[in-house]
Write a protein that holds these residues in place. Sequence first.
Motif, PDB file in Angstrom:
ATOM      1  N   UNK A 176      -4.528   3.358 -13.158  1.00 41.65           N
ATOM      2  CA  UNK A 176      -4.120   2.231 -14.017  1.00 41.65           C
ATOM      3  C   UNK A 176      -2.613   2.275 -14.266  1.00 41.65           C
ATOM      4  N   UNK A 177      -2.093   3.443 -14.601  1.00 46.67           N
ATOM      5  CA  UNK A 177      -0.653   3.554 -14.845  1.00 46.67           C
ATOM      6  C   UNK A 177       0.144   3.155 -13.608  1.00 46.67           C
ATOM      7  N   UNK A 178      -0.294   3.587 -12.449  1.00 49.10           N
ATOM      8  CA  UNK A 178       0.414   3.249 -11.212  1.00 49.10           C
ATOM      9  C   UNK A 178       0.353   1.743 -10.940  1.00 49.10           C
ATOM     10  N   UNK A 179      -0.801   1.140 -11.126  1.00 49.08           N
ATOM     11  CA  UNK A 179      -0.920  -0.312 -10.906  1.00 49.08           C
ATOM     12  C   UNK A 179      -0.057  -1.098 -11.894  1.00 49.08           C
ATOM     13  N   UNK A 180      -0.015  -0.648 -13.139  1.00 47.17           N
ATOM     14  CA  UNK A 180       0.832  -1.326 -14.133  1.00 47.17           C
ATOM     15  C   UNK A 180       2.308  -1.245 -13.726  1.00 47.17           C
ATOM     16  N   UNK A 181       2.754  -0.072 -13.312  1.00 45.96           N
ATOM     17  CA  UNK A 181       4.147   0.090 -12.873  1.00 45.96           C
ATOM     18  C   UNK A 181       4.408  -0.727 -11.618  1.00 45.96           C
ATOM     19  N   UNK A 182       3.463  -0.718 -10.694  1.00 46.52           N
ATOM     20  CA  UNK A 182       3.602  -1.458  -9.447  1.00 46.52           C
ATOM     21  C   UNK A 182       3.772  -2.953  -9.731  1.00 46.52           C
ATOM     22  N   UNK A 183       2.957  -3.484 -10.617  1.00 43.07           N
ATOM     23  CA  UNK A 183       3.021  -4.920 -10.946  1.00 43.07           C
ATOM     24  C   UNK A 183       4.307  -5.287 -11.701  1.00 43.07           C
TER      25      UNK A 183
ATOM     26  N   UNK B 228       0.843  -1.204   0.000  1.00 41.48           N
ATOM     27  CA  UNK B 228       0.000   0.000   0.000  1.00 41.48           C
ATOM     28  C   UNK B 228       0.876   1.250   0.000  1.00 41.48           C
ATOM     29  N   UNK B 229       1.917   1.246   0.818  1.00 38.79           N
ATOM     30  CA  UNK B 229       2.834   2.392   0.863  1.00 38.79           C
ATOM     31  C   UNK B 229       3.517   2.587  -0.497  1.00 38.79           C
ATOM     32  N   UNK B 230       3.999   1.487  -1.091  1.00 40.44           N
ATOM     33  CA  UNK B 230       4.698   1.574  -2.374  1.00 40.44           C
ATOM     34  C   UNK B 230       3.765   2.083  -3.476  1.00 40.44           C
ATOM     35  N   UNK B 231       2.545   1.566  -3.524  1.00 37.99           N
ATOM     36  CA  UNK B 231       1.590   2.007  -4.547  1.00 37.99           C
ATOM     37  C   UNK B 231       1.190   3.458  -4.322  1.00 37.99           C
ATOM     38  N   UNK B 232       0.937   3.827  -3.090  1.00 34.70           N
ATOM     39  CA  UNK B 232       0.569   5.207  -2.784  1.00 34.70           C
ATOM     40  C   UNK B 232       1.683   6.179  -3.124  1.00 34.70           C
ATOM     41  N   UNK B 233       2.897   5.814  -2.760  1.00 36.35           N
ATOM     42  CA  UNK B 233       4.052   6.654  -3.067  1.00 36.35           C
ATOM     43  C   UNK B 233       4.235   6.797  -4.574  1.00 36.35           C
ATOM     44  N   UNK B 234       4.024   5.718  -5.302  1.00 40.58           N
ATOM     45  CA  UNK B 234       4.109   5.756  -6.763  1.00 40.58           C
ATOM     46  C   UNK B 234       3.067   6.714  -7.339  1.00 40.58           C
TER      47      UNK B 234
ATOM     48  N   UNK C 188     -11.726  -9.029  -4.418  1.00 43.19           N
ATOM     49  CA  UNK C 188     -11.556  -7.613  -4.093  1.00 43.19           C
ATOM     50  C   UNK C 188     -11.392  -7.474  -2.579  1.00 43.19           C
ATOM     51  N   UNK C 189     -10.268  -6.872  -2.192  1.00 39.78           N
ATOM     52  CA  UNK C 189      -9.974  -6.712  -0.770  1.00 39.78           C
ATOM     53  C   UNK C 189      -9.834  -5.241  -0.377  1.00 39.78           C
ATOM     54  N   UNK C 190      -9.870  -4.336  -1.370  1.00 35.91           N
ATOM     55  CA  UNK C 190      -9.690  -2.934  -1.052  1.00 35.91           C
ATOM     56  C   UNK C 190      -9.885  -2.052  -2.264  1.00 35.91           C
ATOM     57  N   UNK C 191      -9.464  -0.787  -2.098  1.00 38.87           N
ATOM     58  CA  UNK C 191      -9.624   0.196  -3.167  1.00 38.87           C
ATOM     59  C   UNK C 191      -8.411   1.109  -3.247  1.00 38.87           C
ATOM     60  N   UNK C 192      -8.170   1.597  -4.445  1.00 37.64           N
ATOM     61  CA  UNK C 192      -7.206   2.672  -4.672  1.00 37.64           C
ATOM     62  C   UNK C 192      -7.960   3.751  -5.442  1.00 37.64           C
ATOM     63  N   UNK C 193      -7.865   5.005  -4.947  1.00 38.93           N
ATOM     64  CA  UNK C 193      -8.676   6.079  -5.511  1.00 38.93           C
ATOM     65  C   UNK C 193      -7.819   7.323  -5.724  1.00 38.93           C
ATOM     66  N   UNK C 194      -8.057   7.976  -6.857  1.00 40.29           N
ATOM     67  CA  UNK C 194      -7.474   9.285  -7.151  1.00 40.29           C
ATOM     68  C   UNK C 194      -8.623  10.225  -7.459  1.00 40.29           C
TER      69      UNK C 194
END
Length: 160
Positions: free
Chosen positions: A151-158, A32-38, A132-138
Amino acid sequence: MSAPAPEITELITELEEQERRLTLPRFTLDDAWALGTLLVELARERDAPVAVDIRRGGQQLFHAALPGSTPDNDAWIDRKRRVVERYGCSSLLVGSRFRAKGTTFEESSRLDPDTYAAHGGAFPIAVTDAGVIGTVVVSGLPQVEDHKMVIEALERFLSA
């Protein structure tokens, strides 16, 4: 009722494919921290006046408000997040499915628009074999741009 426009059908297909493709193998507090920071890094690169929120279940794991964002962005986050929690798919997909039926979410969902908003920017955090266990929102950009940033952040994260 007439068939939905080809553009909306193509969009729905693309959004459904994103959800299948962006399922995560796991989702920890560190993730969560890594995705949020991204997401914050992406927003800063673009001078995007957004707020970012990540939750797992009822727990807020990450929140950031960048310059130019307002308390209204937090209200939009909550409304879009509730759509994902209720429908189990992205807020943009939910709104698009209503439009494909020739209506709008606000007209036909029977849900309070002060509580739910089927506007782009909220995406389900889905984990393999868990769902589904959670959400990411902008929130802070036009709805499609909010969605694209997630979507871009999730792609980079993966791919990291």
